[in-house]
Design an enzyme around this catalytic site. Structure first.
Site, PDB file in Angstrom:
ATOM      1  NE  ARG A 162      -4.009  -1.987   0.709  1.00  0.00           N
ATOM      2  CZ  ARG A 162      -4.695  -2.734  -0.127  1.00  0.00           C
ATOM      3  NH1 ARG A 162      -4.326  -2.816  -1.400  1.00  0.00           N
ATOM      4  NH2 ARG A 162      -5.734  -3.417   0.276  1.00  0.00           N
ATOM      5  CB  SER A 163       4.530   1.824   0.123  1.00  0.00           C
ATOM      6  OG  SER A 163       4.762   1.142   1.326  1.00  0.00           O
ATOM      7  CB  THR A 216       9.507  -4.128   1.875  1.00  0.00           C
ATOM      8  OG1 THR A 216       8.751  -4.993   2.701  1.00  0.00           O
ATOM      9  CG2 THR A 216       9.154  -4.387   0.424  1.00  0.00           C
ATOM     10  CE  LYS A 226      11.826  -4.192   5.917  1.00  0.00           C
ATOM     11  NZ  LYS A 226      10.916  -4.179   7.051  1.00  0.00           N
ATOM     12  CG  ASP A 264      10.337  -1.531   9.686  1.00  0.00           C
ATOM     13  OD1 ASP A 264       9.481  -0.828   9.122  1.00  0.00           O
ATOM     14  OD2 ASP A 264      10.974  -2.442   9.116  1.00  0.00           O
ATOM     15  CB  ALA A 311      14.328 -14.261  14.572  1.00  0.00           C
ATOM     16  N   GLY A 312      13.065 -12.007  12.003  1.00  0.00           N
ATOM     17  CA  GLY A 312      13.464 -11.372  10.743  1.00  0.00           C
ATOM     18  C   GLY A 312      13.662  -9.881  10.942  1.00  0.00           C
ATOM     19  N   GLY A 335      -1.646  -3.786  12.302  1.00  0.00           N
ATOM     20  CA  GLY A 335      -0.398  -3.506  11.583  1.00  0.00           C
ATOM     21  C   GLY A 335      -0.442  -2.195  10.816  1.00  0.00           C
TER      22      GLY A 335
HETATM   23  P1  NAP Z   1      11.556 -11.582   7.248  1.00  0.00           P
HETATM   24  O1  NAP Z   1      12.809 -10.864   7.536  1.00  0.00           O
HETATM   25  O2  NAP Z   1      11.448 -12.366   5.999  1.00  0.00           O
HETATM   26  O3  NAP Z   1      11.224 -12.550   8.482  1.00  0.00           O
HETATM   27  C1  NAP Z   1      10.096 -13.356   8.454  1.00  0.00           C
HETATM   28  C2  NAP Z   1       9.883 -13.929   9.832  1.00  0.00           C
HETATM   29  O4  NAP Z   1       8.619 -14.576   9.834  1.00  0.00           O
HETATM   30  C3  NAP Z   1      10.929 -14.965  10.227  1.00  0.00           C
HETATM   31  O5  NAP Z   1      11.142 -14.888  11.597  1.00  0.00           O
HETATM   32  C4  NAP Z   1      10.216 -16.288   9.852  1.00  0.00           C
HETATM   33  O6  NAP Z   1      10.660 -17.370  10.618  1.00  0.00           O
HETATM   34  C5  NAP Z   1       8.812 -15.957  10.237  1.00  0.00           C
HETATM   35  N1  NAP Z   1       7.802 -16.725   9.523  1.00  0.00           N
HETATM   36  C6  NAP Z   1       7.498 -16.679   8.198  1.00  0.00           C
HETATM   37  N2  NAP Z   1       6.459 -17.489   7.942  1.00  0.00           N
HETATM   38  C7  NAP Z   1       6.103 -18.062   9.111  1.00  0.00           C
HETATM   39  C8  NAP Z   1       5.103 -18.979   9.472  1.00  0.00           C
HETATM   40  N3  NAP Z   1       4.263 -19.457   8.554  1.00  0.00           N
HETATM   41  N4  NAP Z   1       5.013 -19.351  10.767  1.00  0.00           N
HETATM   42  C9  NAP Z   1       5.860 -18.828  11.673  1.00  0.00           C
HETATM   43  N5  NAP Z   1       6.835 -17.967  11.393  1.00  0.00           N
HETATM   44  C10 NAP Z   1       6.954 -17.581  10.128  1.00  0.00           C
HETATM   45  O7  NAP Z   1      10.322 -10.555   7.228  1.00  0.00           O
HETATM   46  P2  NAP Z   1      10.144  -9.177   8.043  1.00  0.00           P
HETATM   47  O8  NAP Z   1      10.672  -8.041   7.242  1.00  0.00           O
HETATM   48  O9  NAP Z   1      10.646  -9.366   9.413  1.00  0.00           O
HETATM   49  O10 NAP Z   1       8.555  -9.029   8.036  1.00  0.00           O
HETATM   50  C11 NAP Z   1       7.755  -9.817   8.888  1.00  0.00           C
HETATM   51  C12 NAP Z   1       6.329  -9.292   8.866  1.00  0.00           C
HETATM   52  O11 NAP Z   1       6.303  -7.944   9.320  1.00  0.00           O
HETATM   53  C13 NAP Z   1       5.709  -9.259   7.486  1.00  0.00           C
HETATM   54  O12 NAP Z   1       4.383  -9.703   7.552  1.00  0.00           O
HETATM   55  C14 NAP Z   1       5.727  -7.788   7.111  1.00  0.00           C
HETATM   56  O13 NAP Z   1       4.658  -7.436   6.234  1.00  0.00           O
HETATM   57  C15 NAP Z   1       5.539  -7.151   8.446  1.00  0.00           C
HETATM   58  N6  NAP Z   1       6.023  -5.779   8.482  1.00  0.00           N
HETATM   59  C16 NAP Z   1       5.113  -4.818   8.685  1.00  0.00           C
HETATM   60  C17 NAP Z   1       5.512  -3.527   8.750  1.00  0.00           C
HETATM   61  C18 NAP Z   1       4.484  -2.474   8.995  1.00  0.00           C
HETATM   62  O14 NAP Z   1       4.790  -1.308   8.785  1.00  0.00           O
HETATM   63  N7  NAP Z   1       3.308  -2.820   9.447  1.00  0.00           N
HETATM   64  C19 NAP Z   1       6.857  -3.173   8.603  1.00  0.00           C
HETATM   65  C20 NAP Z   1       7.776  -4.201   8.396  1.00  0.00           C
HETATM   66  C21 NAP Z   1       7.349  -5.503   8.340  1.00  0.00           C
HETATM   67  P3  NAP Z   1      11.918 -18.281  10.163  1.00  0.00           P
HETATM   68  O15 NAP Z   1      13.140 -17.583  10.673  1.00  0.00           O
HETATM   69  O16 NAP Z   1      11.653 -19.563  10.820  1.00  0.00           O
HETATM   70  O17 NAP Z   1      11.861 -18.356   8.667  1.00  0.00           O
END
Ligand code: NAP
Length: 534
Positions: free
Chosen positions: A274-275, A325, A329, A369, A394-395, A501
């Site tokens: 949506r950005s 994103t 990152k 973030d 832990a992402g 979110g």
């Molecule tokens: P990322 O770096 O790819 O990390 C993904 C994380 O989610 C990892 O810890 C992964 O675990 C875990 N994961 C993925 N699928 C899973 C599942 N089915 N069950 C359990 N754990 C799962 O992604 P990220 O940048 O941290 O983003 C994570 C979320 O935050 C996304 O949904 C993103 O849209 C949201 N976000 C929102 C905002 C906002 O402004 N609202 C900003 C940034 C991010 P593993 O290590 O085991 O793979």
């Protein structure tokens, strides 16, 4: 039919036109043309090969033209739907072009190959190398403007320069080059060529597919002859074509010019983001001359580096800021480190960059973030009520949020599906980590979902057992599409306070906006834009 009954095509120097393709006779053609004109189109393309009903096209062309038309009869071998005889097609081109649509589009390869077509179309479509559209033939008889087109439906070849040079040198009043973009790097390469060839000939240069949207929107910045936009969703003549409403409302077509600064979101995928909606609305509200586009870049670090190489080698693209994103990152942080560029303390602490900014001092990186998450929390509750938090994930998001919570004095425990990754991050940040299987046992005041579980299109998923949610818990989401995730629904059902979110999303985008434009983001415009797509 007299020559005065067709609308004069825009001159080569006029602002880039919006061309709406008509691909079916489901509704009367004249009605579709009138709708296109009312929606803001300056040209209508008649895709005779898709419309099928030649008599209807002929009848339309016999009427007065409210807009110039592009007459296109693309053969199946050229990616169109004309599967008839080629001699018949040439005869049809000839017959319809005599009714002076304004432009006649012919595939360059076919033009080169068929002396018959060259000879016949050449009499009724302008073939000067420098003439703008609608030149007159010797003797004063008006001719249509000839567009010679080249399509690659599968890829964007490299190098592109020889193809652009050949089309610029070819006969015809204008040239059209269309390629399939694998990712945003192809789109940028096409824009670089469009920019390089500016002034040589009126050009249409764009990419098909999701990654091609930037070429369609930025066509105006780089002075293309036209861009294509569909009258409504489902009426596209090619993949990745926006609707005319999206182009004019979301992407602010009418406000774009050569001076427009370019911003975008880099990730894989980014179609759901949506950005673009909120950043463009924010710039519109403050009268900022900018365009924000989706820039999908393949997930590997090499693709990300290559994308930024193109950006850096081509300052004429005017890219001033990028949201970064998933999954880039960490790639962005490493890219900045390798260049000794400025990196904000928050980005260093969480090992990820979600905002790249380009100024005369070069590139810099920040992470909005974590601070945005804490700001969204503070806007909703008294943070002194939160002494402990369980962060799932832990992402990149988990890292930023955990670091910001620790800095705000909250005790954090990480739970991650891949335990080693959770343990590593906990060691780095100086907090606790527990096994994923034990997340349901947490007694933390605040539960944060910083995983992508529950994110569109897997909206049925939840990262936390619903029967372990209880009144008194505060549950915060990072996933913002859908807004009400399964986890939030269960939490609300269990009597928990919830923070969706979108709050974090709006706050992190607002901080990016301030970094790029030096002023506070218009919160109401941001929220209204987001609400408009609910
Ligand atoms: P990322 O770096 O790819 O990390 C993904 C994380 O989610 C990892 O810890 C992964 O675990 C875990 N994961 C993925 N699928 C899973 C599942 N089915 N069950 C359990 N754990 C799962 O992604 P990220 O940048 O941290 O983003 C994570 C979320 O935050 C996304 O949904 C993103 O849209 C949201 N976000 C929102 C905002 C906002 O402004 N609202 C900003 C940034 C991010 P593993 O290590 O085991 O793979």
């Amino acid at each position: 039919m007299t020559s005065s009954s067709f609308a004069t095509p825009p001159a080569a120097h006029a602002a880039t036109a919006i061309a709406v393709p008509i691909t079916s006779a489901d509704a009367p053609l004249r009605e579709q043309v009138d709708r296109a004109r009312r929606a803001g189109a300056q040209i209508v393309e008649l895709r005779v090969d898709c419309i099928g009903d030649v008599a209807a096209v002929e009848a339309l062309l016999r009427e007065e033209h409210p807009l110039p038309y592009i007459l296109t009869i693309r053969a199946a071998s050229e990616g169109g739907q004309w599967d008839g005889d080629d001699a018949e097609r040439v005869a049809l081109y000839e017959r319809l072009a005599l009714l002076m649509p304004g432009y006649v589009d012919v595939e360059f390869e076919t033009w080169r190959r068929s002396a018959n077509l060259r000879q016949k179309i050449g009499l009724i479509a302008g073939a000067g190398t420098t003439g703008g559209p609608a030149e007159d033939a010797p003797g004063g008889r008006p001719r249509n403007a000839l567009i010679l087109s080249q399509h690659d439906w599968h890829s964007t070849p490299a190098p592109l320069a020889p193809l652009f040079d050949a089309l610029c040198e070819a006969p015809g009043a204008a040239a059209k080059l269309v390629f399939r973009a694998a990712d945003a790097r192809d789109a940028l390469r096409v824009l670089v060529e469009l920019c390089r060839c500016r002034g040589r000939k009126p050009l249409i240069a764009l990419c098909l597919g999701e990654a091609g949207l930037a070429t369609r929107v930025l066509a105006r910045k780089f002075g293309a002859l036209l861009t294509f936009a569909a009258l409504r969703a489902g009426a596209e003549s090619a993949p990745g074509q926006p609707t005319i409403a999206e182009l004019r409302e979301t992407y602010r077509w009418d406000a774009l010019s050569a001076r427009t600064d370019v911003y975008g979101v880099v990730g894989w995928p980014v179609a759901h983001s949506r950005s673009p909606l909120i950043h463009n609305a924010g710039m519109a509200a403050l009268g900022i001359c900018g365009a924000y586009v989706p820039l999908p870049v393949a997930p590997d670090a090499a693709a990300f580096d290559d994308f930024l190489r193109i950006v850096c080698e081509h300052p004429e693209l005017g890219i001033r800021g990028l949201s970064v994103t998933i999954p880039h990152k960490q790639h962005a942080l490493r890219w900045l480190e390798q260049r000794g560029a400025e990196i904000s303390p928050a980005a260093r602490r969480c090992g990820a960059v979600n905002t790249l900014t380009h100024t005369e001092r070069g590139w810099s990186g920040a992470n909005t973030d974590g601070t945005a998450f804490v700001r969204a929390l503070r806007d909703t509750l008294d943070l002194s009520d939160v002494r402990s938090a369980a962060v799932l994930g832990a992402g990149g998001a988990a890292r930023a949020i955990a670091a910001a919570l620790i800095d705000a004095g909250v005790g954090v425990t990480l739970f991650n599906r891949t335990s080693a990754r959770g343990a590593d991050l906990a060691r780095e940040l100086g907090c606790a980590a527990e096994a994923w299987s034990r997340r349901g046992e947490t007694s933390a005041d605040l539960l944060v979902n910083a995983t992508s579980a529950g994110m569109w299109p897997d909206a049925g998923e939840s990262p936390f057992p619903a029967d372990r949610l209880h009144r008194g818990m505060i549950v915060a989401e990072t996933v913002y599409r859908p807004r009400r995730t399964r986890l939030l629904e269960s939490a609300a059902g269990a009597g928990c306070r919830t923070i969706d979110g979108e709050e974090m999303f709006l706050a992190q985008a607002a901080e990016q906006f301030t970094l790029w434009h030096g002023r506070p983001a218009p919160a109401e415009a941001f929220r209204a834009a987001l609400d408009s797509c609910e």
